[in-house]
Design a protein around this motif. Structure first.
Motif, PDB file in Angstrom:
ATOM      1  N   ASN A 158       0.906  -1.064   0.148  1.00 42.36           N
ATOM      2  CA  ASN A 158       0.046   0.043  -0.032  1.00 42.36           C
ATOM      3  C   ASN A 158       0.832   1.383  -0.056  1.00 42.36           C
ATOM      4  OD1 ASN A 158      -2.369  -1.096  -0.204  1.00 42.36           O
ATOM      5  ND2 ASN A 158      -2.947  -1.381   2.199  1.00 42.36           N
ATOM      6  N   ARG A 159       2.062   1.143   0.240  1.00 48.64           N
ATOM      7  CA  ARG A 159       3.075   2.239   0.445  1.00 48.64           C
ATOM      8  C   ARG A 159       3.677   2.565  -0.898  1.00 48.64           C
ATOM      9  NH1 ARG A 159       6.253   2.344   6.083  1.00 48.64           N
ATOM     10  NH2 ARG A 159       6.727   0.582   4.977  1.00 48.64           N
ATOM     11  N   SER A 160       3.990   1.676  -1.663  1.00 47.59           N
ATOM     12  CA  SER A 160       4.801   1.731  -2.743  1.00 47.59           C
ATOM     13  C   SER A 160       4.383   0.948  -4.175  1.00 47.59           C
ATOM     14  CB  SER A 160       6.370   0.897  -2.717  1.00 47.59           C
ATOM     15  OG  SER A 160       6.069  -0.205  -2.472  1.00 47.59           O
ATOM     16  N   ALA A 190       7.165  -8.128 -12.038  1.00 48.46           N
ATOM     17  CA  ALA A 190       8.477  -7.323 -11.487  1.00 48.46           C
ATOM     18  C   ALA A 190       8.745  -6.016 -12.334  1.00 48.46           C
ATOM     19  CB  ALA A 190       9.643  -8.050 -11.817  1.00 48.46           C
ATOM     20  N   SER A 191       8.923  -4.954 -11.601  1.00 53.12           N
ATOM     21  CA  SER A 191       9.353  -3.733 -12.223  1.00 53.12           C
ATOM     22  C   SER A 191      10.300  -2.889 -11.403  1.00 53.12           C
ATOM     23  CB  SER A 191       7.888  -2.851 -11.862  1.00 53.12           C
ATOM     24  OG  SER A 191       7.259  -2.866 -10.589  1.00 53.12           O
ATOM     25  N   ALA A 192      11.444  -3.453 -11.242  1.00 53.41           N
ATOM     26  CA  ALA A 192      12.581  -2.893 -10.521  1.00 53.41           C
ATOM     27  C   ALA A 192      13.241  -1.784 -11.433  1.00 53.41           C
ATOM     28  CB  ALA A 192      13.299  -3.887 -10.074  1.00 53.41           C
ATOM     29  N   LEU A 193      13.048  -1.846 -12.592  1.00 52.85           N
ATOM     30  CA  LEU A 193      13.999  -1.091 -13.623  1.00 52.85           C
ATOM     31  C   LEU A 193      13.337   0.300 -13.333  1.00 52.85           C
ATOM     32  CD1 LEU A 193      15.879  -0.663 -15.637  1.00 52.85           C
ATOM     33  CD2 LEU A 193      14.301  -1.020 -17.337  1.00 52.85           C
ATOM     34  N   TYR A 194      12.294   0.420 -13.295  1.00 52.91           N
ATOM     35  CA  TYR A 194      11.680   1.981 -13.390  1.00 52.91           C
ATOM     36  C   TYR A 194      11.343   2.335 -11.898  1.00 52.91           C
ATOM     37  CZ  TYR A 194       9.684   6.191 -15.415  1.00 52.91           C
ATOM     38  OH  TYR A 194       9.658   7.496 -15.776  1.00 52.91           O
ATOM     39  N   TYR A 195      10.812   1.580 -11.060  1.00 55.60           N
ATOM     40  CA  TYR A 195      10.242   2.001  -9.753  1.00 55.60           C
ATOM     41  C   TYR A 195      10.926   1.510  -8.476  1.00 55.60           C
ATOM     42  CZ  TYR A 195       6.231   3.386 -12.620  1.00 55.60           C
ATOM     43  OH  TYR A 195       5.403   4.034 -13.354  1.00 55.60           O
ATOM     44  N   GLY A 196      11.940   0.579  -8.824  1.00 58.24           N
ATOM     45  CA  GLY A 196      12.926   0.312  -7.734  1.00 58.24           C
ATOM     46  C   GLY A 196      12.297  -0.560  -6.737  1.00 58.24           C
ATOM     47  N   PHE A 197      12.455  -0.580  -5.574  1.00 51.52           N
ATOM     48  CA  PHE A 197      12.000  -1.600  -4.428  1.00 51.52           C
ATOM     49  C   PHE A 197      10.403  -1.481  -4.521  1.00 51.52           C
ATOM     50  CE2 PHE A 197      16.138  -1.592  -3.201  1.00 51.52           C
ATOM     51  CZ  PHE A 197      16.528  -2.711  -2.303  1.00 51.52           C
ATOM     52  N   GLY A 198       9.675  -2.643  -4.606  1.00 58.03           N
ATOM     53  CA  GLY A 198       8.195  -2.772  -4.560  1.00 58.03           C
ATOM     54  C   GLY A 198       7.838  -4.430  -4.852  1.00 58.03           C
ATOM     55  N   ALA A 199       6.595  -4.509  -4.472  1.00 58.84           N
ATOM     56  CA  ALA A 199       6.224  -5.963  -4.722  1.00 58.84           C
ATOM     57  C   ALA A 199       6.356  -6.403  -5.771  1.00 58.84           C
ATOM     58  CB  ALA A 199       4.729  -6.099  -3.984  1.00 58.84           C
ATOM     59  N   PRO A 200       6.460  -7.610  -6.163  1.00 57.71           N
ATOM     60  CA  PRO A 200       6.530  -7.906  -7.508  1.00 57.71           C
ATOM     61  C   PRO A 200       5.169  -8.416  -7.942  1.00 57.71           C
ATOM     62  CG  PRO A 200       7.239  -9.968  -6.189  1.00 57.71           C
ATOM     63  CD  PRO A 200       7.290  -8.708  -5.234  1.00 57.71           C
ATOM     64  N   ALA A 201       4.200  -8.019  -7.361  1.00 56.90           N
ATOM     65  CA  ALA A 201       2.793  -8.218  -7.735  1.00 56.90           C
ATOM     66  C   ALA A 201       2.538  -7.100  -8.932  1.00 56.90           C
ATOM     67  CB  ALA A 201       1.895  -7.656  -6.625  1.00 56.90           C
ATOM     68  N   GLY A 202       3.249  -6.068  -8.932  1.00 55.98           N
ATOM     69  CA  GLY A 202       3.081  -5.167 -10.115  1.00 55.98           C
ATOM     70  C   GLY A 202       2.836  -3.545  -9.466  1.00 55.98           C
ATOM     71  N   GLN A 459       9.381   5.551  11.039  1.00 52.70           N
ATOM     72  CA  GLN A 459      10.301   4.770   9.988  1.00 52.70           C
ATOM     73  C   GLN A 459      10.461   5.833   8.984  1.00 52.70           C
ATOM     74  OE1 GLN A 459       8.534   1.850   7.391  1.00 52.70           O
ATOM     75  NE2 GLN A 459       9.751   0.495   8.592  1.00 52.70           N
ATOM     76  N   HIS A 460      11.978   5.700   8.400  1.00 54.10           N
ATOM     77  CA  HIS A 460      12.317   6.572   7.551  1.00 54.10           C
ATOM     78  C   HIS A 460      12.923   5.530   6.351  1.00 54.10           C
ATOM     79  CE1 HIS A 460      12.664  10.514   9.558  1.00 54.10           C
ATOM     80  NE2 HIS A 460      12.575   9.827  10.466  1.00 54.10           N
ATOM     81  N   VAL A 461      12.422   5.620   5.293  1.00 50.84           N
ATOM     82  CA  VAL A 461      13.018   4.742   4.157  1.00 50.84           C
ATOM     83  C   VAL A 461      13.391   5.767   2.874  1.00 50.84           C
ATOM     84  CG1 VAL A 461      12.330   3.078   2.414  1.00 50.84           C
ATOM     85  CG2 VAL A 461      11.307   2.963   4.727  1.00 50.84           C
ATOM     86  N   ARG A 462      14.553   5.427   2.359  1.00 50.81           N
ATOM     87  CA  ARG A 462      14.944   6.148   1.037  1.00 50.81           C
ATOM     88  C   ARG A 462      15.242   5.050   0.033  1.00 50.81           C
ATOM     89  NH1 ARG A 462      20.566   9.559   1.011  1.00 50.81           N
ATOM     90  NH2 ARG A 462      21.257   7.416   0.006  1.00 50.81           N
ATOM     91  N   ASN A 463      14.498   5.238  -1.013  1.00 50.35           N
ATOM     92  CA  ASN A 463      14.465   4.391  -2.118  1.00 50.35           C
ATOM     93  C   ASN A 463      15.044   5.293  -3.430  1.00 50.35           C
ATOM     94  OD1 ASN A 463      13.971   2.350  -4.261  1.00 50.35           O
ATOM     95  ND2 ASN A 463      11.729   2.490  -4.234  1.00 50.35           N
TER      96      ASN A 463
END
Length: 740
Positions: A158-160, A190-202, A459-463
């Protein structure tokens, strides 16, 4: 010109313009004043850029005296997205690295729900639109307050996992209005190329409506069979000597009566999409969306402990009965802002800069019904009071696009740098209990505080990341894309070790046009995700786990038929790392799950009078290895083997302005937990609707009725996270719209 094909596409994408509670609304107006000030600041920057561009034009005239005066390099013509419907099938995709690409050239599964589909269905929430997308199911909740979703059995974050206009991550812990969206897209896998860290659901991308070539002024009155009543407005204009300015404003205010007796509240929003073609090279956009909601959340039902490896589920409760006190609502608000600038250096190179911020605030009462007697329904209601929740995303992205040739090959490259900051402050959870009965609920007037207070620490997160991908046109029909991203994921939280994770993610694909209207593709992509934090009961409580890498392979074929009907078929295979508490009570990455399947979809105008969108997916998901051998071979929780949907609209030829529609939505049985100790049954929901539009005194007037869950089916809507959701009952939704 072949060498300018992708750059032209990029520039076309960059310049596309797609088409009471007094105190609360005063706050909204204050937001608007602040953001108007920001827009004025942007205008000043643009004025400077305009002056600089005039100097550049003069220099160009000196360097090229044969060029007509004032005719410096221009952007491609702007594609106007007007108020007219765009049909059921998309021409292009607007998500991630595929932004602006023809749907036939995209080497991935991207499902697009168009404005025409949402209008016909009368969609008011996110899942209303995404029920048309194969593999999308509810997760944990019934969707009364917000839509917790899974794609192909994998929960979205829900956050990314949710984006506005493909650039700004927004938090999904609130109702998402659809009235101001031009389209909703789901980039699966999977969408790491453009969006970085995130669930592989999409990725779920919501694209805002923008001003088109035709002015829009409409007012709608809303209501339903539960007693809800509200109003909405949609206004769009272009102005200036050459229509260089555009503005579109949407707003809605609705008193909500839910299908659950005694559960009521409100939802409202206001949004604005502004754009300015400063000159032939520079375009600015600004988007604002402000949402406010208040509703009582129905209790989720916790499965009982297993006996001899099996869980006995309760009988299906009456979905119209409220299990919780109706004076303990969840109140939430969200404000999202996005500024974007597109600049064309010449015919072949351009740049895009975006800055955005999204803040969601929530005072929540979350409820779970537990420790009950299956036969009698007597049990305990537990409420968690979580006030002061906030989710903030700040995002900046700089991207350069261009094309060049090396020998016979044309390269179209995109390189960029992006950074996202996520912040969540301290808040405390206070727990209360009361006696309740699942089958014969009583009104609860008092709650007993129980247990100790649980504290969530800030919590602090930097992606952040740097990425590069290159589309190589080998021939007019054959394209190869290679990409790579270097990502860094940093987290800090009191009571847990800091984490600093770096990873390089490659991707690649090949696309071949068999005919001008048919393409085949194969792709390999990766996803990066945080495997989460250890639960409070683990030896390593609250420890943030290192990065997990998911890998996906996919092959597919697409064809565009007459009437712009788009048909897609894809086979996919994704391997995802999984985490759990092992025999030593340590929460760790301890296995892998595999998601393999085939997906089919068709959408478009199949005849002059019939439009449809249909999709289905067969999914074979299983745990392939684990430190707990009893989980190997099991199906992940809340993962159906089959989901399918069909929605069709028929425009009655003998009576101009009349259309009727119907939908069928199927979700197969799902396991309630990863140990497969019980499963909820599958269900089929039906919808039906009708619209009639005519003119009264020269003004267009339309009336619409949509019947949801037409058969009043009782069903389990969701599983997962040790909760079951109960689906909502039948509702008749009514809308009347006047266009000036």
């Amino acid at each position: 010109m072949a060498s300018g094909k992708r750059a032209s596409r990029t520039r076309t994408s960059q310049t596309r313009m797609s088409q009471t509670r007094t105190q609360q609304w005063r706050r909204i107006c204050a937001h608007a004043i602040i953001h108007s000030t920001l827009a004025a600041g942007i205008a000043g920057i643009a004025h400077t850029a305009h002056a600089a561009d005039a100097d550049a034009d003069a220099a160009s005239a000196v360097a090229n005296p044969t060029a007509p005066a004032g005719k410096a390099t221009q952007l491609a013509p702007v594609k106007i997205m007007g108020s007219k419907t765009q049909g059921y099938a998309p021409q292009t995709v607007e998500t991630g690295q595929y932004r602006g690409m023809d749907a036939l050239d995209v080497p991935a599964t991207v499902n697009v729900v168009t404005r025409s589909v949402m209008d016909a269905q009368g969609d008011t929430g996110l899942y209303d639109a995404l029920r048309n997308v194969a593999g999308v199911t509810r997760q944990q909740l019934n969707g009364l307050a917000y839509d917790n979703l899974s794609v192909r059995g994998i929960p979205l974050d829900n956050r990314s996992s949710f984006y506005l206009d493909g650039l700004l991550p927004i938090d999904n812990n609130i109702w998402m209005p659809m009235e101001n969206k031009e389209r909703v897209e789901v980039l699966k896998g999977a969408s790491a190329l453009y969006y970085g860290f995130g669930a592989p659901a999409g990725i779920v991308n919501m694209v805002m409506k923008r001003a088109g070539s035709e002015p829009v002024t409409s007012i709608s009155v809303l209501g339903d069979s539960n007693g809800s009543i509200g109003a909405a407005a949609d206004i769009a204009r272009r102005f200036g000597p050459s229509d260089q300015f555009g503005i579109r404003v949407n707003a809605m205010d609705e008193h909500v009566e839910t299908p659950i007796e005694g559960d009521r509240g409100y939802r409202k929003f206001v949004s604005a999409a502004l754009d300015w073609r400063v000159n032939d090279k520079l375009k600015l956009q600004y988007d604002l969306e402000h949402i406010e909601t208040r509703v009582v959340e129905q209790a989720g039902i916790a499965p009982l402990a297993a006996v001899n490896g099996k869980i006995t589920l309760p009988a299906m409760p009456d979905p119209s009965k409220l299990l919780v006190p109706n004076d303990r609502p969840t109140t939430a608000s969200a404000t999202s802002q996005l500024v974007r600038a597109d600049y064309a250096f010449n015919d072949h190179w351009s740049a895009m800069l975006s800055l955005g911020q999204s803040i969601t605030r929530r005072d929540r009462w979350a409820w779970v019904f537990q420790k009950y007697n299956v036969a009698t329904g007597a049990g305990t209601l537990q409420g968690s009071r979580q006030f002061g929740q906030m989710y903030e995303n700040k995002n900046v992205r700089l991207e350069v696009n261009g094309d060049f040739r090396t020998g016979p090959f044309t390269h179209t490259v995109t390189t960029g740098v992006v950074q996202n900051w996520l912040f969540q402050p301290d808040f405390a959870t206070y727990t209360y209990t009361a006696a309740q009965n699942l089958y014969d609920p009583i009104d609860i007037t008092t709650l007993k505080q129980s247990g100790s207070t649980r504290q969530f620490y800030a919590q602090h997160v930097r992606n952040s990341g740097v990425y590069l991908f290159d589309q190589i046109d080998i021939t007019a029909r054959l394209q190869v894309v290679a990409g790579v991203r270097r990502s860094e994921y940093m987290t800090s939280q009191a009571g847990t070790p800091n984490s600093d994770i770096n990873h390089t993610s490659p991707s690649g694909s090949i696309t071949y046009r068999i005919t001008p209207q048919t393409s085949v593709y194969a792709s390999y992509v990766e996803a990066l995700e945080s495997a989460g934090s250890a639960p409070a009961t683990a030896v390593n409580a609250n420890q943030i786990l290192p990065a997990a890498v998911s890998r996906q392979q996919e092959v597919g074929v697409r064809t565009r038929l007459a009437g712009n009907t788009l048909v897609s078929l894809a086979l996919f295979n994704l391997k995802q790392a999984s985490a759990g508490t092992n025999a030593d009570n340590v929460y760790a990455i301890d296995g892998n799950a595999r998601y393999r399947g085939v997906e089919f979809s068709v959408q478009g105008d199949v005849t002059k009078d019939v439009s449809l969108t249909a999709s289905t997916v067969y999914l074979d998901a299983k745990q392939i290895d684990s430190s707990d051998p009893t989980l190997v071979g099991k199906t992940p929780e809340n993962t159906p083997h089959v989901t399918a949907s069909l929605f069709a609209e028929y425009r009655v030829p003998v009576l101009a302005g009349l259309s009727v529609n119907g939908g069928i939505y199927y979700v197969g049985p799902r396991q309630v937990n990863n140990a497969n100790q019980a499963q909820i049954g599958g269900y089929t929901l039906l919808s039906a609707g009708a619209r009639y539009a005519t003119r009264v005194y020269g003004k267009r007037v339309s009336v619409q009725a949509n019947l949801e869950n037409a058969a009043n089916r009782r069903y389990w809507s969701a599983a997962g996270s040790n909760q079951l959701g109960v689906g909502l009952g039948r509702t008749l939704e009514l809308t009347s719209t006047l266009e000036f």
